[in-house]
Design a protein around this motif. Structure first.
Motif, PDB file in Angstrom:
ATOM      1  N   THR A 171      -2.670   2.794  -5.706  1.00  0.00           N
ATOM      2  CA  THR A 171      -2.059   2.181  -4.532  1.00  0.00           C
ATOM      3  C   THR A 171      -0.588   1.962  -4.874  1.00  0.00           C
ATOM      4  O   THR A 171      -0.055   2.586  -5.783  1.00  0.00           O
ATOM      5  CB  THR A 171      -2.784   0.889  -4.108  1.00  0.00           C
ATOM      6  OG1 THR A 171      -2.272   0.449  -2.856  1.00  0.00           O
ATOM      7  CG2 THR A 171      -2.630  -0.207  -5.137  1.00  0.00           C
ATOM      8  N   PRO A 225      -4.317  -4.735   2.772  1.00  0.00           N
ATOM      9  CA  PRO A 225      -4.277  -3.406   2.143  1.00  0.00           C
ATOM     10  C   PRO A 225      -4.804  -3.382   0.712  1.00  0.00           C
ATOM     11  O   PRO A 225      -5.467  -2.421   0.320  1.00  0.00           O
ATOM     12  CB  PRO A 225      -2.791  -3.040   2.195  1.00  0.00           C
ATOM     13  CG  PRO A 225      -2.077  -4.349   2.315  1.00  0.00           C
ATOM     14  CD  PRO A 225      -2.974  -5.225   3.118  1.00  0.00           C
ATOM     15  N   ILE A 226      -4.524  -4.403  -0.088  1.00  0.00           N
ATOM     16  CA  ILE A 226      -5.001  -4.407  -1.468  1.00  0.00           C
ATOM     17  C   ILE A 226      -6.515  -4.547  -1.506  1.00  0.00           C
ATOM     18  O   ILE A 226      -7.220  -3.817  -2.228  1.00  0.00           O
ATOM     19  CB  ILE A 226      -4.312  -5.524  -2.272  1.00  0.00           C
ATOM     20  CG1 ILE A 226      -2.856  -5.132  -2.542  1.00  0.00           C
ATOM     21  CG2 ILE A 226      -5.055  -5.790  -3.594  1.00  0.00           C
ATOM     22  CD1 ILE A 226      -2.044  -6.188  -3.268  1.00  0.00           C
ATOM     23  N   ASP A 260     -10.418   3.088  -4.230  1.00  0.00           N
ATOM     24  CA  ASP A 260      -9.207   3.880  -4.454  1.00  0.00           C
ATOM     25  C   ASP A 260      -8.792   3.810  -5.925  1.00  0.00           C
ATOM     26  O   ASP A 260      -8.950   2.777  -6.582  1.00  0.00           O
ATOM     27  CB  ASP A 260      -8.060   3.361  -3.586  1.00  0.00           C
ATOM     28  CG  ASP A 260      -8.250   3.693  -2.111  1.00  0.00           C
ATOM     29  OD1 ASP A 260      -9.281   4.298  -1.758  1.00  0.00           O
ATOM     30  OD2 ASP A 260      -7.359   3.345  -1.306  1.00  0.00           O
ATOM     31  N   ALA A 275      -6.346  -1.441   7.416  1.00  0.00           N
ATOM     32  CA  ALA A 275      -6.868  -2.493   6.551  1.00  0.00           C
ATOM     33  C   ALA A 275      -7.058  -3.761   7.368  1.00  0.00           C
ATOM     34  O   ALA A 275      -6.179  -4.625   7.427  1.00  0.00           O
ATOM     35  CB  ALA A 275      -5.904  -2.748   5.396  1.00  0.00           C
ATOM     36  N   SER A 291       0.863  -1.187   0.000  1.00  0.00           N
ATOM     37  CA  SER A 291       0.000   0.000   0.000  1.00  0.00           C
ATOM     38  C   SER A 291       0.894   1.229   0.000  1.00  0.00           C
ATOM     39  O   SER A 291       2.120   1.115   0.073  1.00  0.00           O
ATOM     40  CB  SER A 291      -0.926   0.022   1.225  1.00  0.00           C
ATOM     41  OG  SER A 291      -0.251   0.521   2.367  1.00  0.00           O
ATOM     42  N   ALA A 332      -8.214  -1.319  -0.293  1.00  0.00           N
ATOM     43  CA  ALA A 332      -8.104  -0.240  -1.280  1.00  0.00           C
ATOM     44  C   ALA A 332      -9.161  -0.392  -2.366  1.00  0.00           C
ATOM     45  O   ALA A 332      -9.808   0.581  -2.775  1.00  0.00           O
ATOM     46  CB  ALA A 332      -6.707  -0.230  -1.890  1.00  0.00           C
ATOM     47  N   ARG A 357      -1.632   5.017   4.333  1.00  0.00           N
ATOM     48  CA  ARG A 357      -2.955   4.507   3.967  1.00  0.00           C
ATOM     49  C   ARG A 357      -2.901   2.978   3.923  1.00  0.00           C
ATOM     50  O   ARG A 357      -2.021   2.399   3.311  1.00  0.00           O
ATOM     51  CB  ARG A 357      -3.392   5.069   2.613  1.00  0.00           C
ATOM     52  CG  ARG A 357      -4.827   4.673   2.230  1.00  0.00           C
ATOM     53  CD  ARG A 357      -5.421   5.614   1.212  1.00  0.00           C
ATOM     54  NE  ARG A 357      -6.777   5.248   0.799  1.00  0.00           N
ATOM     55  CZ  ARG A 357      -7.878   5.513   1.508  1.00  0.00           C
ATOM     56  NH1 ARG A 357      -7.763   6.133   2.673  1.00  0.00           N
ATOM     57  NH2 ARG A 357      -9.074   5.162   1.074  1.00  0.00           N
ATOM     58  N   TRP A 358      -3.854   2.372   4.583  1.00  0.00           N
ATOM     59  CA  TRP A 358      -4.040   0.929   4.631  1.00  0.00           C
ATOM     60  C   TRP A 358      -2.895   0.189   5.328  1.00  0.00           C
ATOM     61  O   TRP A 358      -2.260  -0.695   4.766  1.00  0.00           O
ATOM     62  CB  TRP A 358      -4.322   0.349   3.257  1.00  0.00           C
ATOM     63  CG  TRP A 358      -5.500   0.985   2.586  1.00  0.00           C
ATOM     64  CD1 TRP A 358      -5.533   1.583   1.371  1.00  0.00           C
ATOM     65  CD2 TRP A 358      -6.834   1.101   3.117  1.00  0.00           C
ATOM     66  NE1 TRP A 358      -6.780   2.070   1.096  1.00  0.00           N
ATOM     67  CE2 TRP A 358      -7.607   1.785   2.165  1.00  0.00           C
ATOM     68  CE3 TRP A 358      -7.440   0.704   4.319  1.00  0.00           C
ATOM     69  CZ2 TRP A 358      -8.965   2.087   2.360  1.00  0.00           C
ATOM     70  CZ3 TRP A 358      -8.785   1.005   4.504  1.00  0.00           C
ATOM     71  CH2 TRP A 358      -9.531   1.680   3.544  1.00  0.00           C
TER      72      TRP A 358
END
Length: 309
Positions: free
Chosen positions: A131, A119-120, A128, A200, A109, A123, A113-114
């Protein structure tokens, strides 16, 4: 040659480890989780990292905990650093001090953020538009360490987590080839994270259930995010159907959420509560393989007016 100890568990971790070997890093030891019971038969199964390490004859450790005795064993290796990618456990600060250059984490990420486990997926669920991947210095606080380097990339509107993981792997390879070596050799100085922090959380299987009364954009993002697992799902005539890919469709009139609007040899369209409908492009019945909509509809009778959910 830069020496390191690698820690990870996932398929993404395997790719990261393979990059290290191809780039001629000296992988002195691999750490992964112990074997765990799998499925109803409780058969013991190792992580993907374990299987890969055994195939490559890499020294392997599978500790239940990172105990003081284990950390002493690690410190005796006298490696330059540890590289951690998807290990899935809290790493104690004593682990970092086992290495002259500390421990570095591969995180998919654009931190901050995340931060966290997924995280993926998060997002994509959030819609989003971009990334990336960060190399960061590990600290006691989750994903809060300084950034060594990062690679940013866009998220296409139709891309799923399967495609984004591939982009993340490419970005990781670039970071390991250049930035990690520069860091170890003192040519890169880490910088603090800046910006709004988001987290996340780990994906729960129940998050895959599609609520058709929601917005088409939200459901579309849900399907995209969970395509690599555990997959979004719905019910039809009491049977659970996994949805791997879909496309948003505009509607000129309102239909009840979950209602099949179109079912022909090429397309299966289901109404959402807001923002139109979704064309379901890839589906899977229990015990069957994943199929594209045209193939799925040839073997499954679904008529307009029938309802999902």
């Amino acid at each position: 040659m830069i020496s390191l100890i690698f820690a990870g568990t996932s398929d993404f971790s395997v790719q990261c480890l393979e990059f290290l070997l191809n780039l001629n890093y000296q992988v002195t030891m691999v750490i992964t989780r112990p074997d765990r019971p799998h499925s109803r038969g409780l058969k013991q199964t190792g992580s993907p990292v374990r299987r890969f390490s055994e195939e490559k004859n890499l020294p392997l450790l599978t500790p239940e905990t990172l105990s003081p005795a284990f950390l002493q064993q690690i410190a005796e290796q006298k490696c330059d650093l540890a590289l951690v990618c998807g290990y899935g456990r809290i790493v104690p600060s004593a682990f970092f001090s086992c290495f002259s250059k500390g421990a570095v984490n591969v995180h998919p990420s654009l931190l901050p953020r995340w931060r966290g486990a997924a995280p993926i997926e998060r997002a994509l669920m959030a819609g989003d538009k971009k990334t990336g991947v960060c190399l960061q210095v590990m600290t006691e606080q989750l994903d809060a360490g300084d950034i060594i380097g990062q690679r940013e990339f866009s998220i296409g509107e139709e891309e799923t987590s399967l495609e984004i993981y591939q982009k993340a792997l490419q970005a990781t390879g670039e970071l390991l080839q250049n930035t990690l070596k520069d860091y170890v050799e003192g040519r890169v100085q880490p910088i603090p994270q800046t910006g709004e922090i988001t987290f996340a959380d780990k994906i729960q299987k129940k998050e895959g259930l599609i609520h058709w009364d929601g917005a088409a954009s939200r459901i579309h993002n849900q399907v995209r995010a969970l395509a690599s697992g555990p997959q979004a799902f719905t019910f039809f005539k009491g049977e659970r159907l996994k949805i791997y890919r879909c496309r948003r469709i505009s509607l000129s009139s309102f239909s009840s959420p979950g209602t099949v609007i179109e079912s022909n040899p090429e397309e299966l369209v289901v109404a959402c509560g807001q923002e139109g409908a979704l064309s379901l492009l890839e589906l899977q019945r229990p015990g069957k393989r994943k199929q594209k909509a045209a193939e799925f509809l040839r073997g499954n009778s679904i008529a307009p007016g029938e309802v999902f959910g």
